[in-house]
Design a protein around this motif. Structure first.
Motif, mmCIF file in Angstrom:
data_model
loop_
_atom_site.group_PDB
_atom_site.id
_atom_site.type_symbol
_atom_site.label_atom_id
_atom_site.label_comp_id
_atom_site.label_asym_id
_atom_site.label_seq_id
_atom_site.Cartn_x
_atom_site.Cartn_y
_atom_site.Cartn_z
ATOM 1 N N ALA A 91 0.847 -1.201 0.000
ATOM 2 C CA ALA A 91 0.000 0.000 0.000
ATOM 3 C C ALA A 91 0.877 1.243 0.000
ATOM 4 C CB ALA A 91 -0.923 -0.005 1.209
ATOM 5 N N LEU A 92 0.545 2.201 -0.864
ATOM 6 C CA LEU A 92 1.146 3.526 -0.861
ATOM 7 C C LEU A 92 0.165 4.461 -0.178
ATOM 8 C CD1 LEU A 92 2.737 2.019 -3.125
ATOM 9 C CD2 LEU A 92 3.018 4.243 -4.238
ATOM 10 N N CYS A 93 0.638 5.157 0.875
ATOM 11 C CA CYS A 93 -0.255 5.981 1.691
ATOM 12 C C CYS A 93 0.340 7.377 1.843
ATOM 13 C CB CYS A 93 -0.441 5.366 3.084
ATOM 14 S SG CYS A 93 -0.835 3.599 3.068
ATOM 15 N N SER A 94 -0.530 8.375 1.744
ATOM 16 C CA SER A 94 -0.058 9.748 1.901
ATOM 17 C C SER A 94 -1.227 10.646 2.255
ATOM 18 C CB SER A 94 0.610 10.225 0.604
ATOM 19 O OG SER A 94 1.040 11.566 0.735
ATOM 20 N N ARG A 95 -0.899 11.805 2.861
ATOM 21 C CA ARG A 95 -1.928 12.811 3.126
ATOM 22 C C ARG A 95 -2.177 13.676 1.894
ATOM 23 N NH1 ARG A 95 1.470 13.240 7.653
ATOM 24 N NH2 ARG A 95 0.599 12.422 9.612
ATOM 25 N N VAL A 96 -1.225 13.613 0.938
ATOM 26 C CA VAL A 96 -1.348 14.407 -0.286
ATOM 27 C C VAL A 96 -1.507 13.459 -1.475
ATOM 28 C CG1 VAL A 96 -0.024 16.314 0.670
ATOM 29 C CG2 VAL A 96 1.153 14.486 -0.574
ATOM 30 N N GLN A 97 -1.545 14.024 -2.643
ATOM 31 C CA GLN A 97 -1.722 13.205 -3.837
ATOM 32 C C GLN A 97 -0.559 12.229 -3.991
ATOM 33 O OE1 GLN A 97 -2.214 15.489 -7.401
ATOM 34 N NE2 GLN A 97 -2.415 13.680 -8.733
ATOM 35 N N LEU A 98 -0.886 10.988 -4.329
ATOM 36 C CA LEU A 98 0.126 9.943 -4.459
ATOM 37 C C LEU A 98 0.913 10.112 -5.756
ATOM 38 C CD1 LEU A 98 -2.006 6.899 -3.278
ATOM 39 C CD2 LEU A 98 -0.059 7.901 -2.058
ATOM 40 N N PRO A 99 2.133 9.576 -5.807
ATOM 41 C CA PRO A 99 2.902 9.635 -7.064
ATOM 42 C C PRO A 99 2.182 8.899 -8.186
ATOM 43 C CG PRO A 99 4.291 8.983 -5.198
ATOM 44 C CD PRO A 99 2.871 8.950 -4.708
ATOM 45 N N GLU A 100 2.570 9.181 -9.394
ATOM 46 C CA GLU A 100 1.967 8.534 -10.552
ATOM 47 C C GLU A 100 2.134 7.022 -10.440
ATOM 48 O OE1 GLU A 100 2.622 8.282 -15.419
ATOM 49 O OE2 GLU A 100 3.814 9.657 -14.175
ATOM 50 N N PRO A 101 1.054 6.275 -10.587
ATOM 51 C CA PRO A 101 1.153 4.809 -10.447
ATOM 52 C C PRO A 101 1.899 4.187 -11.616
ATOM 53 C CG PRO A 101 -1.040 5.418 -11.166
ATOM 54 C CD PRO A 101 -0.318 6.715 -10.883
#
Length: 397
Positions: free
Chosen positions: A214-224
């Protein structure tokens, strides 16, 4: 020396498949580590932290096991890489200390996994990224059906639950699947070119996945972007051929061992039967001995009864004889006293007889003397009478 327990990966102590499975996750995370301050939570022996350090500005690995931290520090002396002994639910760092946190195969080991997620959020910068992995509960349960649950795991996740727990803290969560796949690689003989990957079959099914990433962040995630890790042992067909050859050799060895074991089993069966027969004979002898012992015990009991009866009779006879002896002794003592009295009377009688004898003798002597005197008187008288009458001879001449 750190030992492989089945959970913590130790370089040189695990097979290629398990090693590649774990290293692939760090190779994936390394793409997000360039120029970042990275925290490797649950770093274990430090091989993954060393992989991240190739791109990151600095990497800090923490683990609760002192021996793992000691091993990592001794084996990966890399600039910008440090290791600390610490629990993952309470790391000793200020808030917003890291740009990237990776936690691979850690969250399922924690009883309070929510405290861990909160702690990660605390030390991440507002724009920071968490990359976290965990085995798929459904798939993992199937693979461990024979051996049972993993004793090191406190909580295992299905895909929906995993995402919901992460979304409790991080607004943006993207679930990726890690699977072992067969592929075809085209590359130079000496090295790899920059790679492109084509993955057919759509995005995959989370229920069938081996692991969740899982990639988790409070901001927009990096390009998948999908990522394919090609391990050193990547020629699967050749590896399978070699593996089959090895299995055939192992099978031949197993058959030889099986035959040897069968021969040994037959020999041991014969010996066991001989020993069983010996044991049965011993049991028969023991039974006969037991019966003889019982008979002897009965005979001994009868003899004891006879001895006791005889002893009772002898004791009774002894009492009678003792009483007779006491009576006889009393009678003998009385007879002895009577005899002593008789003896004393005899002694008195004997003394009296002696006295009478002496008296008789004295009397006899006196009588004899008197008779002699009387005779002399008589004679004297006759002489005188003759002289007087002239009768008789003259006795004076």
């Amino acid at each position: 020396m750190v030992e492989f327990t089945g959970e913590r990966v130790v370089p040189g102590q695990v097979n290629d498949d398990l090693w590649s499975e774990h290293v692939a996750r760090y190779a994936f995370a390394r793409r997000y580590a360039h120029g970042k301050r990275v925290l490797d939570a649950g770093c274990g022996t430090g091989y993954g932290s060393a992989e991240l350090a190739q791109s990151a500005t600095e990497v800090t690995g923490v683990d609760i096991a002192a021996d793992a931290v000691e091993y990592a520090s001794a084996n990966y002396p890399i600039a910008g890489l440090r290791f600390r002994e610490s629990s993952c639910t309470a790391v000793p760092f200020p808030a917003e200390s890291f740009d990237l946190v990776v936690a691979f195969e850690v969250i399922e080991h924690l009883t309070d996994y929510r405290a861990f997620i909160d702690e990660v959020a605390r030390v991440l910068t507002p724009e920071g990224l968490l990359i976290v992995s965990s085995p798929n509960k459904r798939y993992y349960a199937e693979t461990r059906a024979a051996s049972g649950p993993n004793p090191f795991h406190e909580h295992e996740f299905e895909a929906g639950e995993f995402v919901r727990e992460l979304e409790r803290v991080f607004p943006n969560v993207r679930l990726l699947l890690q699977n072992r796949v067969e592929s075809f690689a085209f590359h130079p003989a000496a090295s790899f070119w920059p790679a492109e990957a084509r993955i057919d079959g759509g995005g995959g099914n989370a229920d069938d996945a081996h692991f969740f990433i899982a990639l988790c962040s409070r901001v927009q995630l990096p390009e998948p972007r999908s990522f394919v890790y090609v391990p050193k042992a990547a020629n699967m067909l050749r590896e399978r051929e070699l593996h089959v050859e090895a299995l055939e050799r192992q099978l031949a060895d197993i058959k030889a061992d099986r035959q040897a074991l069968l021969d040994l089993f037959r020999q041991q069966t014969r010996e066991l039967e001989e020993r069983n027969e010996w044991a049965r004979q011993l049991d028969r002898d023991l039974t006969a001995s037991g019966e003889r012992i019982v008979a002897l015990q009965n005979e001994a009991a009868e003899l004891a009864d006879d001895y006791r009866a005889q002893f009772a009779r002898m004791e009774q006879e002894d009492q009678i004889k003792t009483e007779w002896a006491r009576t006889a002794s009393a009678e003998l003592e009385a007879k002895c006293q009577e005899l002593a009295h008789c003896v004393s009377l005899l002694d008195l009688a004997e003394a009296s007889v002696r006295e009478r004898t002496v008296w008789a003798q004295t009397a006899e002597a006196a009588r004899a003397q008197l008779e002699a005197q009387l005779e002399m008187i008589r004679a004297s008288r006759w002489v005188k009478m003759g002289r007087t009458v002239g009768l008789g001879p003259d006795l004076s001449k």
